[in-house]
Motif scaffolding. Structure first.
Motif, short mmCIF file in Angstrom:
data_model
loop_
_atom_site.label_atom_id
_atom_site.label_comp_id
_atom_site.label_asym_id
_atom_site.label_seq_id
_atom_site.Cartn_x
_atom_site.Cartn_y
_atom_site.Cartn_z
N LEU A 68 -3.17 0.29 9.85
CA LEU A 68 -3.02 1.54 10.59
C LEU A 68 -1.58 2.04 10.53
N SER A 69 -0.62 1.14 10.63
CA SER A 69 0.78 1.53 10.50
C SER A 69 1.05 2.06 9.10
N ALA A 70 0.48 1.39 8.10
CA ALA A 70 0.65 1.85 6.72
C ALA A 70 0.02 3.23 6.54
N SER A 71 -1.13 3.44 7.16
CA SER A 71 -1.82 4.74 7.04
C SER A 71 -0.96 5.86 7.59
N ARG A 72 -0.35 5.64 8.75
CA ARG A 72 0.50 6.67 9.34
C ARG A 72 1.66 7.03 8.42
N THR A 73 2.26 6.01 7.81
CA THR A 73 3.38 6.25 6.91
C THR A 73 2.93 7.00 5.66
N ALA A 111 0.83 -1.21 0.00
CA ALA A 111 0.00 0.00 0.00
C ALA A 111 0.86 1.25 0.00
N ILE A 112 1.91 1.27 0.81
CA ILE A 112 2.80 2.42 0.86
C ILE A 112 3.44 2.66 -0.50
N ALA A 113 3.95 1.61 -1.11
CA ALA A 113 4.59 1.74 -2.42
C ALA A 113 3.59 2.23 -3.47
N LEU A 114 2.37 1.68 -3.42
CA LEU A 114 1.34 2.07 -4.38
C LEU A 114 0.98 3.55 -4.23
N CYS A 115 0.82 4.00 -3.00
CA CYS A 115 0.43 5.39 -2.78
C CYS A 115 1.55 6.36 -3.15
N ARG A 116 2.78 5.99 -2.89
CA ARG A 116 3.89 6.85 -3.29
C ARG A 116 3.97 6.96 -4.81
N ARG A 117 3.58 5.90 -5.49
CA ARG A 117 3.66 5.88 -6.95
C ARG A 117 2.49 6.60 -7.61
N THR A 118 1.30 6.49 -7.01
CA THR A 118 0.09 6.98 -7.67
C THR A 118 -0.57 8.17 -6.99
N GLU A 157 -7.67 4.30 17.46
CA GLU A 157 -6.33 4.21 16.88
C GLU A 157 -6.35 4.62 15.42
N ALA A 158 -7.41 4.26 14.70
CA ALA A 158 -7.52 4.64 13.30
C ALA A 158 -7.61 6.15 13.15
N LEU A 159 -8.39 6.80 14.00
CA LEU A 159 -8.51 8.26 13.94
C LEU A 159 -7.20 8.93 14.30
N ARG A 160 -6.52 8.39 15.30
CA ARG A 160 -5.24 8.97 15.69
C ARG A 160 -4.18 8.74 14.62
N SER A 161 -4.34 7.71 13.83
CA SER A 161 -3.37 7.46 12.75
C SER A 161 -3.59 8.40 11.58
N GLY A 162 -4.69 9.16 11.61
CA GLY A 162 -4.96 10.13 10.55
C GLY A 162 -6.06 9.74 9.60
N ALA A 163 -6.71 8.61 9.83
CA ALA A 163 -7.79 8.18 8.93
C ALA A 163 -8.94 9.18 8.96
N SER A 164 -9.53 9.42 7.79
CA SER A 164 -10.66 10.35 7.68
C SER A 164 -12.00 9.63 7.74
#
Length: 219
Positions: free
Chosen positions: A63-68, A39-46, A94-101
């Motif tokens: 959740l860890s991926a979301s924070r990154t 997911a991290i690689a995909l989001c950085r690319r797209t 935890e999801a909200l604290r990780s930045g999830a909308s």
């Protein structure tokens, strides 16, 4: 077009989401991922507008991926909607604290999921109704919220707007309650996000309750 990435470790579930999204006229699926690292690689690319993120996955959880992802300058405009089968209060916080909308259960109906993507892409926050109610009940069960900081730099009007946001009102509803113009409310919300270092309305709600500005059960 709203550009969406789909992240889920179950191939069949992921394929179902992709099929649903591609049936919507204003959504483009930019890619799929099977775990947090992909997911991290995909989001950085797209740099998608919205990521539908599963929580429990191999190699790296959602959740860890979301924070990154949300901390990456390459993904400044990306927002995360957590989708899970686990109806767990701690997971929501935890999801909200990780930045999830957004936080939705996988039982959500297709039309609601499509609407959620539109809402989050527009900069709003969205939680499953059952989760919202239980989250507020959880805040109500806390022994005592910490006192609101006197040095947070908020004006009295901004505190009024923050309280209304925490009560789940839309900008239009806030404008009516506080007798303000719609554009003025949008400006206040923007200033709140900047002053408090919050990414979106979901984090504003968290701040309001945790600081004691909003009190569960109060009108």
């Amino acid at each position: 077009m709203i550009r969406v990435a789909v992240v889920d470790d179950q191939d069949l579930v992921r394929a179902g989401f992709v099929l649903l999204l591609r049936s919507a006229g204003e959504i483009e699926v930019v890619g799929e991922a099977r775990d947090g690292l992909e997911a991290i690689a995909l989001c950085r690319r797209t740099a998608p507008d919205v990521v539908l993120m599963d929580v429990r996955m191999p190699h790296l959880d959602g959740l860890s991926a979301s924070r990154t992802i949300l901390a990456d300058p390459a993904c400044q405009g990306t927002r995360v909607v957590v989708l899970t089968t686990f109806d767990d209060d701690d997971l929501v916080l935890e999801a909200l604290r990780s930045g999830a909308s957004g936080f939705l259960l996988k039982e959500t109906r297709p039309a609601q999921l499509l609407e959620a993507i539109e809402v989050v892409a527009a900069g709003e926050a969205l939680l499953h109704p059952r989760i919202t109610r239980r989250l507020i009940e959880r805040f109500a069960a806390l022994p005592e919220a910490r006192s609101a900081a006197d040095d947070d730099g908020l004006t009295e009007r901004e505190r009024d707007v923050l309280l209304a946001v925490a009560q789940g009102l839309s900008n239009q509803e806030i404008a009516g309650r506080l007798h303000l113009g719609y554009g003025t409310v949008k400006t206040h919300v923007s200033h709140l996000l900047t002053k408090l270092g919050c990414r979106d309305r979901a984090q504003l709600v968290m701040y309001a309750y945790e600081s004691g500005i909003a009190v569960p059960g109060a009108s």
